[in-house]
Design an enzyme around this catalytic site. Structure first.
Site, PDB file in Angstrom:
ATOM      1  N   LYS A 176       0.836  -1.204   0.000  1.00 57.06           N
ATOM      2  CA  LYS A 176       0.000   0.000   0.000  1.00 57.06           C
ATOM      3  C   LYS A 176       0.872   1.256   0.000  1.00 57.06           C
ATOM      4  O   LYS A 176       0.608   2.208  -0.734  1.00 57.06           O
ATOM      5  CB  LYS A 176      -0.933  -0.012   1.228  1.00 57.06           C
ATOM      6  CG  LYS A 176      -2.026  -1.072   1.152  1.00 57.06           C
ATOM      7  CD  LYS A 176      -2.802  -1.227   2.449  1.00 57.06           C
ATOM      8  CE  LYS A 176      -3.802  -2.372   2.351  1.00 57.06           C
ATOM      9  NZ  LYS A 176      -4.554  -2.617   3.594  1.00 57.06           N
ATOM     10  N   GLN A 216      -4.083  -1.535   9.875  1.00 58.30           N
ATOM     11  CA  GLN A 216      -4.108  -2.849   9.236  1.00 58.30           C
ATOM     12  C   GLN A 216      -4.677  -3.904  10.189  1.00 58.30           C
ATOM     13  O   GLN A 216      -4.286  -3.976  11.353  1.00 58.30           O
ATOM     14  CB  GLN A 216      -2.689  -3.230   8.777  1.00 58.30           C
ATOM     15  CG  GLN A 216      -2.602  -4.508   7.948  1.00 58.30           C
ATOM     16  CD  GLN A 216      -3.301  -4.403   6.590  1.00 58.30           C
ATOM     17  OE1 GLN A 216      -3.472  -3.316   6.035  1.00 58.30           O
ATOM     18  NE2 GLN A 216      -3.718  -5.530   6.045  1.00 58.30           N
ATOM     19  N   ASP A 239     -10.598   3.170   4.701  1.00 57.32           N
ATOM     20  CA  ASP A 239     -10.955   1.747   4.641  1.00 57.32           C
ATOM     21  C   ASP A 239     -12.471   1.562   4.586  1.00 57.32           C
ATOM     22  O   ASP A 239     -12.956   0.482   4.232  1.00 57.32           O
ATOM     23  CB  ASP A 239     -10.443   1.028   5.905  1.00 57.32           C
ATOM     24  CG  ASP A 239      -9.199   0.189   5.644  1.00 57.32           C
ATOM     25  OD1 ASP A 239      -9.010  -0.244   4.492  1.00 57.32           O
ATOM     26  OD2 ASP A 239      -8.442  -0.036   6.602  1.00 57.32           O
TER      27      ASP A 239
HETATM   28  N1  GUN Z   1      -6.816  -6.716   6.417  1.00 52.79           N
HETATM   29  C1  GUN Z   1      -7.302  -7.392   5.357  1.00 52.79           C
HETATM   30  N2  GUN Z   1      -7.888  -6.550   4.482  1.00 52.79           N
HETATM   31  C2  GUN Z   1      -7.775  -5.313   5.015  1.00 52.79           C
HETATM   32  C3  GUN Z   1      -8.185  -4.034   4.569  1.00 52.79           C
HETATM   33  O1  GUN Z   1      -8.797  -3.838   3.521  1.00 52.79           O
HETATM   34  N3  GUN Z   1      -7.878  -3.003   5.397  1.00 52.79           N
HETATM   35  C4  GUN Z   1      -7.231  -3.175   6.571  1.00 52.79           C
HETATM   36  N4  GUN Z   1      -6.991  -2.095   7.319  1.00 52.79           N
HETATM   37  N5  GUN Z   1      -6.840  -4.359   7.012  1.00 52.79           N
HETATM   38  C5  GUN Z   1      -7.105  -5.420   6.227  1.00 52.79           C
END
Ligand code: GUN
Length: 293
Positions: free
Chosen positions: A52, A96, A119
Site C-alpha cells: 500500500k 491494518q 478503509d
Molecule cells: N486486512 C485485510 N484486508 C484489510 C483491509 O482492507 N484493510 C485493513 N486495514 N486491514 C485489512
C-alpha cells in the site's frame, strides 16, 4: 472466457490517479497523504501494508507507515489514532487488520475519524454505504464493483450468489450489488457456513462472489455454464517449489471453473491488486473533499 484482469485494471486506475494528483498540484492543492498503522510482525499483513505504501509513492502521494510493536496496548494505539485524526496533513489512514488479540478491533475502528476512514470500516461509513449515500466504500467491494464496471459485466436483474458474510467483503458486497446503482440492481443470495443445499443455490447463480477463505472450494460441478466468478480468496498454501515457500490459492478451482465461465478473476492478479487501487482512490477522494470546497 474472459479473464477479469485486476492487475492491468489496477495499473490503469493508478495511472489515472497519478494524473489527477499532478493536476491538483498544478492548481496549488496539497498532495494526498495516506498513513498506515501496523501492529506486530505478521508476515502477510506486513506485505500488504508495504504494498500500500509503495503504491502511494508510485501515484505521487505522500505516505507514512507507523510500525508499532506487538506489545502495544490498546490505549497506546488509540492515542496514535487520535494524533492522526487531528493531523491536518493526513487525508486518510488505515489500521491494518487483524490486530493482536489483546486489542479490541471494533473499538479501534470506531476511534478513526469517519472523514479519514479510507478503509470505510467505521459504522458511520458502513451505514452510509448501506443507505447508498456518498461515503468511502471499502477497498475490496469497491474494487469488485469497479472491475465489473470496466469489463461491462451486466449485473442488473442477474442472480448474484455471495459466498461468505464477512464485514469486509460478503456483507457489503451483497448490499451494494442489490442497490439501485450502475453496477447493482441484482437479485442477491448470501450464503454462509449454515446455508443448506449450497450447490443447489450456486447452480442458479449468474454471478458468484466467493469470499470464504477456503482454497479451491468452488468446483465446476457447482456452477452453471457462462457463469461470472469473482474470487476474493487469497490463502497461502505451502509450496516448496516456490522461493517464498508458499503460493496464493483462491476460493475457486480456477482451471475447471474457468472452462464454464463467461468472466472470471484469477488469483493472484484479480481482486487483490484492485483493493490497493481503490484505497488510493478513497484517499484521493478524502483529500479532495477536504481541500476543494
Ligand atoms: N486486512 C485485510 N484486508 C484489510 C483491509 O482492507 N484493510 C485493513 N486495514 N486491514 C485489512
Amino acid at each position: 472466457m474472459t479473464i477479469l484482469d485486476g492487475k492491468k485494471t489496477a495499473a490503469d486506475i493508478k495511472e489515472e490517479i497519478a494524473l489527477e494528483v499532478s493536476e491538483l498540484q498544478d492548481r496549488g492543492y496539497k498532495t494526498p497523504h495516506l498513513a498506515a498503522i501496523i501492529v506486530g510482525n505478521d508476515g502477510a499483513s506486513l506485505t500488504y501494508v508495504n504494498a500500500k505504501v509503495k503504491a502511494c509513492e508510485r501515484v505521487g502521494f505522500e505516505s507514512t507507515l507507523l510500525r508499532l510493536p506487538e506489545e502495544t496496548t490498546e490505549e497506546e494505539l488509540l492515542n496514535e489514532i487520535a494524533v492522526l485524526n487531528v493531523d491536518n496533513d493526513i487525508d486518510g489512514f488505515i489500521v491494518q487488520l487483524p490486530l493482536p488479540d489483546h486489542i479490541d478491533e471494533q473499538k479501534v475502528i470506531m476511534a478513526v475519524d469517519p472523514d479519514k476512514d479510507v478503509d470505510g470500516f467505521h459504522p458511520t461509513n458502513v451505514g452510509k454505504m448501506a443507505l447508498n449515500l456518498p461515503t468511502f466504500i471499502s477497498a475490496t467491494p469497491f474494487g469488485i464493483l469497479e472491475l465489473l464496471d470496466r469489463y461491462n459485466v451486466e449485473t442488473s436483474g442477474k442472480h448474484v450468489v455471495v459466498l461468505g458474510r464477512s464485514h469486509i467483503v460478503g456483507s457489503p458486497m451483497s448490499i451494494l450489488l442489490s442497490q439501485k446503482r450502475k453496477v447493482g440492481n441484482a437479485t442477491v443470495t448470501m450464503c454462509h457456513s449454515r446455508t443448506k443445499n449450497l450447490k443447489e443455490i450456486t447452480l442458479q447463480a449468474d454471478i458468484i462472489v466467493a469470499a470464504i477463505g477456503i482454497p479451491e472450494f468452488l468446483k465446476a460441478d457447482m456452477v452453471k455454464d457462462n457463469v461470472t466468478v469473482i474470487d476474493v480468496g487469497i490463502t497461502r498454501v505451502a509450496d516448496s517449489t516456490k522461493k517464498s515457500g508458499f503460493r496464493l490459492v483462491g476460493d475457486v478451482a480456477f482451471n475447471e471453473v474457468s472452462e464454464k465461465s463467461e468472466f472470471i478473476t484469477p488469483v493472484p492478479g484479480g481482486v487483490g491488486p484492485m483493493t490497493i487501487a481503490m484505497l488510493l482512490k478513497n484517499t484521493l477522494l478524502a483529500c479532495k473533499r477536504k481541500s476543494i470546497k
